[in-house]
Motif scaffolding. Structure first.
Motif, short mmCIF file in Angstrom:
data_model
loop_
_atom_site.label_atom_id
_atom_site.label_comp_id
_atom_site.label_asym_id
_atom_site.label_seq_id
_atom_site.Cartn_x
_atom_site.Cartn_y
_atom_site.Cartn_z
N TYR A 281 0.84 -1.21 0.00
CA TYR A 281 0.00 0.00 0.00
C TYR A 281 0.87 1.25 0.00
O TYR A 281 0.65 2.20 -0.76
CB TYR A 281 -0.91 -0.05 1.23
CG TYR A 281 -1.73 1.19 1.45
CD1 TYR A 281 -2.75 1.54 0.55
CD2 TYR A 281 -1.51 2.02 2.56
CE1 TYR A 281 -3.51 2.69 0.75
CE2 TYR A 281 -2.27 3.16 2.77
CZ TYR A 281 -3.26 3.49 1.86
OH TYR A 281 -4.01 4.62 2.05
N ARG A 282 1.93 1.23 0.84
CA ARG A 282 2.84 2.39 0.90
C ARG A 282 3.55 2.61 -0.44
O ARG A 282 3.82 3.74 -0.83
CB ARG A 282 3.89 2.19 2.01
CG ARG A 282 3.38 2.51 3.40
CD ARG A 282 4.56 2.78 4.36
NE ARG A 282 5.47 1.65 4.44
CZ ARG A 282 5.41 0.71 5.38
NH1 ARG A 282 4.48 0.76 6.32
NH2 ARG A 282 6.28 -0.28 5.38
N GLN A 283 3.82 1.52 -1.14
CA GLN A 283 4.47 1.65 -2.45
C GLN A 283 3.48 2.02 -3.55
O GLN A 283 3.86 2.15 -4.71
CB GLN A 283 5.15 0.32 -2.83
CG GLN A 283 6.34 -0.02 -1.96
CD GLN A 283 7.01 -1.34 -2.38
OE1 GLN A 283 6.77 -1.85 -3.46
NE2 GLN A 283 7.83 -1.88 -1.50
N GLY A 284 2.20 2.14 -3.19
CA GLY A 284 1.19 2.53 -4.17
C GLY A 284 0.76 1.41 -5.10
O GLY A 284 0.12 1.65 -6.13
N LEU A 285 1.09 0.16 -4.73
CA LEU A 285 0.70 -0.97 -5.60
C LEU A 285 -0.77 -1.29 -5.49
O LEU A 285 -1.38 -1.81 -6.43
CB LEU A 285 1.50 -2.23 -5.22
CG LEU A 285 3.00 -2.21 -5.49
CD1 LEU A 285 3.63 -3.50 -5.01
CD2 LEU A 285 3.23 -2.06 -6.99
N ILE A 286 -1.35 -1.05 -4.31
CA ILE A 286 -2.76 -1.39 -4.08
C ILE A 286 -3.45 -0.22 -3.38
O ILE A 286 -2.79 0.57 -2.69
CB ILE A 286 -2.91 -2.69 -3.24
CG1 ILE A 286 -2.02 -2.67 -1.99
CG2 ILE A 286 -2.57 -3.91 -4.09
CD1 ILE A 286 -2.09 -3.92 -1.13
N LEU A 293 -5.78 -8.12 -2.50
CA LEU A 293 -5.50 -7.26 -3.66
C LEU A 293 -4.08 -7.51 -4.18
O LEU A 293 -3.86 -7.59 -5.40
CB LEU A 293 -5.66 -5.78 -3.29
CG LEU A 293 -7.05 -5.33 -2.83
CD1 LEU A 293 -7.04 -3.86 -2.42
CD2 LEU A 293 -8.07 -5.58 -3.94
N LEU A 294 -3.15 -7.64 -3.26
CA LEU A 294 -1.76 -7.88 -3.67
C LEU A 294 -1.63 -9.25 -4.34
O LEU A 294 -0.91 -9.40 -5.33
CB LEU A 294 -0.84 -7.77 -2.46
CG LEU A 294 0.66 -7.85 -2.78
CD1 LEU A 294 1.11 -6.67 -3.63
CD2 LEU A 294 1.49 -7.94 -1.50
N ALA A 304 6.21 -5.98 -9.53
CA ALA A 304 6.44 -5.34 -8.23
C ALA A 304 5.71 -6.11 -7.12
O ALA A 304 6.22 -6.24 -6.01
CB ALA A 304 5.95 -3.89 -8.27
N ALA A 305 4.52 -6.62 -7.44
CA ALA A 305 3.77 -7.40 -6.45
C ALA A 305 4.49 -8.72 -6.18
O ALA A 305 4.65 -9.14 -5.02
CB ALA A 305 2.34 -7.67 -6.95
N VAL A 306 4.95 -9.37 -7.24
CA VAL A 306 5.68 -10.63 -7.06
C VAL A 306 6.95 -10.39 -6.24
O VAL A 306 7.31 -11.19 -5.37
CB VAL A 306 6.02 -11.27 -8.43
CG1 VAL A 306 6.91 -12.49 -8.26
CG2 VAL A 306 4.74 -11.64 -9.18
#
Ligand SMILES: [Zn+2]
Length: 400
Positions: A281-286, A293-294, A304-306
């Motif tokens: 979340y902090r990295q803005g991925l979700i 969600l991830l 990035a998620a992997v």
């Protein structure tokens, strides 16, 4: 309709040879069936007469069945009918209490999920157990389709005293000394099996998964709770006060993540689902810190998620290697969400674990066997394990 109800004496000392023999026959057919009585006898090391007697008992209980003879020209002598686990009559019922969800499930005797439903987990322990009590009867009535129930499993992470049926401590849920078995026993006639998540998974892996046919297994679970279970001689260790396997506060070098225990850099605080979701979340991925969600992004191939799951597994690998070296099991099973959605991560984890451990080529490092069914399977594992260890205690039949 008859339902079978196990005796409430779930934890007893060494078994009489009689009950142990029936359990051994049943577990042998689970692992190797369908198979003839003669093959069962060879595998278990019992005489033909003993196998025949145990088989008759297990057939009468609806735990085994004889398959119809194959078509073809009649052969001389009595045909050797094949025995198989009978999945038509009985189901195990279970509830997994997680941080975000309550998962209700029904499994057949081969550990296959017949039905599952989940409800959001809200409120304190009293409210959660009230939800379980009110949802369970309707769930089983709707989904069991007239089959009998062998018991109710209740499984959660953290420190669970299975003998007393008490959740001693589950920090992410904020539970302390919750007498789950006593609180549920009044609302069901079925035996209630309370167990910790990692131990339940270890039992399931030994019966139905990567540990089938093994007796030495380590189960490492990485979710919101991080803990381990150790099986030796086919028995899952509880340790004093059921605390064996509590690895959540091992130090992670370089981690400054604060832990509710008061220290920083503990394993659970660093690698839990919530910690990973917060990082994403902090990295803005979700858009919100939610592991589902991830997982969806990782499953869709988002690098990035992997990478966040890879990073977590790299922190878990030294701990897995430590367990491998201390216990030296036949198989080490790691259950972690990233492995479920990106199965290729298992190869990388295996390499990292073996790099950190003493080299011994025969050691098997496996991802958990149950994928997205993990919670549903864990919930019922104690009930099924009890049926496979002590089938002759299921003899008390009652009409329902
Ligand atoms: Zn800690």
């Amino acid at each position: 309709m008859l339902s079978l109800v196990a005796s409430p004496a779930l934890d007893r000392g060494p078994l009489p040879a009689e009950g142990g023999g029936a359990g051994a026959v049943l577990r042998t057919v689970l692992a190797g069936g369908p198979m003839a009585r003669s093959a069962v006898g060879r595998a278990v090391g019992l005489s033909a007469a003993a196998v025949s007697r145990h088989t008759a008992d297990l057939l009468a209980l609806g735990l085994l069945r004889e398959l119809p003879p194959p078509d073809g020209p009649p052969r001389a002598g009595r045909p050797q009918l094949q025995l198989d686990v009978d999945t038509r009559h009985h189901l195990a019922c279970g509830v997994h209490i997680g941080v975000p969800w309550l998962t209700f499930s029904l499994l057949d005797l081969r550990g296959r999920v017949v039905a599952h439903e989940r409800l959001p987990r809200t409120g304190d322990a009293a409210e959660v157990l009230r939800t379980v009590r009110t949802h369970l009867p309707g769930f089983t009535a709707r989904r069991a389709a007239g089959r009998s129930l062998l018991g109710v499993g209740v499984v959660t992470g953290g420190w669970v005293d299975a003998e007393r049926g008490v959740v001693v401590e589950h920090a992410p849920l904020g539970w302390r000394d919750v007498a789950v078995r006593d609180l549920l026993a009044g609302s069901t006639r079925l035996p209630v099996h309370v167990d910790g998540h990692a131990r339940a998974l270890a039992r399931a892996e030994l019966l139905f998964g990567a540990g089938q046919g093994s007796t030495e297994l380590v189960q490492l679970f990485v979710g919101n709770v991080v803990d381990a279970a150790i099986a030796t001689g086919g028995t899952v260790l509880r340790g004093r006060r059921s605390r064996a396997g509590d690895i959540g506060h091992l130090p992670v070098p370089g981690s400054a993540e604060p832990c509710p225990c008061g220290r920083t850099g503990c394993l659970q605080a660093t690698v839990s689902d919530r910690a990973v979701a917060r990082r994403a979340y902090r990295q803005g991925l979700i858009g919100r810190p939610d592991l589902d969600l991830l997982m969806a992004r990782a499953a869709a191939g988002d690098t990035a998620a992997v990478a966040l799951f890879e990073e977590r597994l790299a922190l878990v690998a030294p701990v897995a290697a430590l367990l491998l070296d201390v216990v030296n099991p036949e198989v080490l099973v790691v259950s972690e969400a990233g492995l479920t959605v990106v199965p290729e991560l298992a190869g990388q984890l295996r390499r990292q674990v073996l790099e950190h451990s003493r080299p011994e080529p025969a050691r098997l490092v496996a991802a958990g066997s149950f994928g997205r069914d993990l919670l549903a399977v864990a919930a019922c594992a104690g009930v099924l394990d009890s049926a496979y260890q002590r089938p002759m205690e299921l003899r008390t039949a009652r009409a329902s």
